[in-house]
Motif scaffolding. Sequence first.
Motif, PDB file in Angstrom:
ATOM      1  N   LEU A  58      25.048  24.871 -30.771  1.00 34.01           N
ATOM      2  CA  LEU A  58      24.334  25.663 -29.782  1.00 34.01           C
ATOM      3  C   LEU A  58      23.539  26.716 -30.536  1.00 34.01           C
ATOM      4  N   THR A  59      22.210  26.698 -30.388  1.00 30.59           N
ATOM      5  CA  THR A  59      21.342  27.681 -31.029  1.00 30.59           C
ATOM      6  C   THR A  59      20.673  28.511 -29.953  1.00 30.59           C
ATOM      7  N   LEU A  60      20.869  29.825 -30.039  1.00 28.57           N
ATOM      8  CA  LEU A  60      20.241  30.760 -29.110  1.00 28.57           C
ATOM      9  C   LEU A  60      19.279  31.633 -29.909  1.00 28.57           C
ATOM     10  N   GLN A  61      17.989  31.581 -29.577  1.00 22.18           N
ATOM     11  CA  GLN A  61      16.998  32.400 -30.259  1.00 22.18           C
ATOM     12  C   GLN A  61      16.338  33.334 -29.261  1.00 22.18           C
ATOM     13  N   ALA A  77      31.569  30.840 -26.605  1.00 24.63           N
ATOM     14  CA  ALA A  77      32.750  30.216 -27.196  1.00 24.63           C
ATOM     15  C   ALA A  77      32.357  28.959 -27.956  1.00 24.63           C
ATOM     16  N   SER A  78      33.005  28.774 -29.095  1.00 25.32           N
ATOM     17  CA  SER A  78      32.933  27.527 -29.838  1.00 25.32           C
ATOM     18  C   SER A  78      34.331  26.955 -29.744  1.00 25.32           C
ATOM     19  N   TYR A  79      34.469  25.869 -29.028  1.00 23.08           N
ATOM     20  CA  TYR A  79      35.790  25.315 -28.778  1.00 23.08           C
ATOM     21  C   TYR A  79      35.910  23.986 -29.511  1.00 23.08           C
ATOM     22  N   SER A  80      36.821  23.917 -30.476  1.00 21.57           N
ATOM     23  CA  SER A  80      37.126  22.678 -31.181  1.00 21.57           C
ATOM     24  C   SER A  80      35.919  22.110 -31.931  1.00 21.57           C
ATOM     25  N   TYR A  81      35.552  22.755 -33.024  1.00 19.62           N
ATOM     26  CA  TYR A  81      34.550  22.304 -33.984  1.00 19.62           C
ATOM     27  C   TYR A  81      33.091  22.519 -33.579  1.00 19.62           C
ATOM     28  N   GLY A  82      32.790  23.106 -32.461  1.00 18.43           N
ATOM     29  CA  GLY A  82      31.405  23.380 -32.099  1.00 18.43           C
ATOM     30  C   GLY A  82      30.853  24.539 -32.918  1.00 18.43           C
ATOM     31  N   ASP A  83      29.582  24.458 -33.313  1.00 18.68           N
ATOM     32  CA  ASP A  83      28.942  25.511 -34.088  1.00 18.68           C
ATOM     33  C   ASP A  83      28.000  26.327 -33.205  1.00 18.68           C
ATOM     34  N   VAL A  84      27.820  27.610 -33.578  1.00 22.14           N
ATOM     35  CA  VAL A  84      26.951  28.513 -32.828  1.00 22.14           C
ATOM     36  C   VAL A  84      26.011  29.212 -33.804  1.00 22.14           C
ATOM     37  N   VAL A  85      24.708  29.219 -33.472  1.00 23.28           N
ATOM     38  CA  VAL A  85      23.697  29.909 -34.267  1.00 23.28           C
ATOM     39  C   VAL A  85      23.016  30.927 -33.355  1.00 23.28           C
ATOM     40  N   LEU A  86      23.078  32.203 -33.746  1.00 19.05           N
ATOM     41  CA  LEU A  86      22.439  33.276 -32.988  1.00 19.05           C
ATOM     42  C   LEU A  86      21.289  33.835 -33.833  1.00 19.05           C
ATOM     43  N   LEU A  87      20.054  33.674 -33.359  1.00 14.50           N
ATOM     44  CA  LEU A  87      18.869  34.169 -34.049  1.00 14.50           C
ATOM     45  C   LEU A  87      18.186  35.198 -33.158  1.00 14.50           C
ATOM     46  N   SER A 111      26.755  31.720 -37.053  1.00 14.56           N
ATOM     47  CA  SER A 111      25.732  32.398 -37.843  1.00 14.56           C
ATOM     48  C   SER A 111      25.019  33.387 -36.920  1.00 14.56           C
ATOM     49  N   CYS A 112      24.934  34.640 -37.366  1.00  8.64           N
ATOM     50  CA  CYS A 112      24.231  35.674 -36.604  1.00  8.64           C
ATOM     51  C   CYS A 112      23.177  36.294 -37.521  1.00  8.64           C
ATOM     52  N   THR A 113      21.907  36.202 -37.116  1.00  5.48           N
ATOM     53  CA  THR A 113      20.804  36.735 -37.910  1.00  5.48           C
ATOM     54  C   THR A 113      19.909  37.597 -37.031  1.00  5.48           C
ATOM     55  N   ASP A 114      19.715  38.847 -37.445  1.00 12.11           N
ATOM     56  CA  ASP A 114      18.789  39.775 -36.771  1.00 12.11           C
ATOM     57  C   ASP A 114      19.102  39.980 -35.291  1.00 12.11           C
ATOM     58  N   GLY A 115      20.371  40.141 -34.969  1.00 10.66           N
ATOM     59  CA  GLY A 115      20.791  40.389 -33.590  1.00 10.66           C
ATOM     60  C   GLY A 115      22.047  41.223 -33.590  1.00 10.66           C
ATOM     61  N   GLY A 137      36.443  27.359 -39.900  1.00 12.75           N
ATOM     62  CA  GLY A 137      35.089  27.849 -39.686  1.00 12.75           C
ATOM     63  C   GLY A 137      34.659  28.906 -40.680  1.00 12.75           C
ATOM     64  N   HIS A 138      33.362  29.173 -40.682  1.00 16.67           N
ATOM     65  CA  HIS A 138      32.775  30.199 -41.534  1.00 16.67           C
ATOM     66  C   HIS A 138      31.915  31.114 -40.677  1.00 16.67           C
ATOM     67  N   VAL A 139      31.834  32.368 -41.087  1.00 19.24           N
ATOM     68  CA  VAL A 139      31.054  33.371 -40.381  1.00 19.24           C
ATOM     69  C   VAL A 139      29.966  33.871 -41.323  1.00 19.24           C
ATOM     70  N   TYR A 140      28.712  33.768 -40.891  1.00 19.36           N
ATOM     71  CA  TYR A 140      27.581  34.254 -41.668  1.00 19.36           C
ATOM     72  C   TYR A 140      26.846  35.281 -40.816  1.00 19.36           C
ATOM     73  N   SER A 141      26.652  36.463 -41.347  1.00 18.82           N
ATOM     74  CA  SER A 141      26.017  37.530 -40.582  1.00 18.82           C
ATOM     75  C   SER A 141      24.992  38.245 -41.460  1.00 18.82           C
ATOM     76  N   THR A 142      23.742  38.275 -40.992  1.00 21.46           N
ATOM     77  CA  THR A 142      22.666  38.953 -41.706  1.00 21.46           C
ATOM     78  C   THR A 142      21.907  39.832 -40.728  1.00 21.46           C
ATOM     79  N   ASN A 143      21.914  41.137 -40.988  1.00 22.34           N
ATOM     80  CA  ASN A 143      21.214  42.112 -40.137  1.00 22.34           C
ATOM     81  C   ASN A 143      21.682  42.062 -38.685  1.00 22.34           C
ATOM     82  N   CYS A 144      22.990  41.961 -38.488  1.00 22.71           N
ATOM     83  CA  CYS A 144      23.563  41.954 -37.142  1.00 22.71           C
ATOM     84  C   CYS A 144      24.430  43.191 -36.928  1.00 22.71           C
ATOM     85  N   ASP A 145      24.429  43.675 -35.711  1.00 20.56           N
ATOM     86  CA  ASP A 145      25.193  44.856 -35.314  1.00 20.56           C
ATOM     87  C   ASP A 145      26.532  44.403 -34.725  1.00 20.56           C
TER      88      ASP A 145
END
Length: 185
Positions: A58-61, A77-87, A111-115, A137-145
């Motif tokens: 699921l990608t939300l931009q 929510a990411s339930y059972s192996y689903g990935d989420v990208v927040l741009l 992944s959270c970028t600029d949000g 899972g892994h958490v990647y955060s760049t310029n997020c509050d």
Amino acid sequence: STILDYAGGARTVVTATNSELYLEGFTITGGMGTTASASTYGGGAMSFATTSTSVSTLTLQSCEVTGNLASYGAGVASYSYGDVVLLETDVHDNTASVAGGGLYIQKGDISCTDGGVFDNTASGAEGGGAWFGYTQGHVYSTNCDWTGNSPDDLAGTGTFFETVPDATYGAGATFTCGGNPGCGP
């Protein structure tokens, strides 16, 4: 932005199941989650993969996820192996009755970028901002509050890791902050 408002209906507003879903410029609000095992998951949005080999992203931009309720992951929510990208997406002012007011990530990557993931609440005392579990899972955060979440777990981020055997946040789990406000120790 276009508003997707489920107006308190007993379901998730947006769901990606074994698929890739990209949304841009939406406000996602009014969701109450999808029922699984007597609890609700993903008030606003959910990414769900039925097996570890399925792909669900699921990608939300440029979106806003706000005003949602659920037991787990009121915002997303990411339930059972689903990935989420927040741009350039803000997840805020969501309330979980158990864990993960903003995000609930079970086995998937986020992944959270600029949000931001801020001003969310979990009444069950774990992860007002986010709850991460099962260490795959892994958490990647760049310029997020990551500020203003309650409860305020992990050094001001409002995040909670289910399995934390050492300071690296669990075997296989990572939390990469990159100088974000309120992010990590």
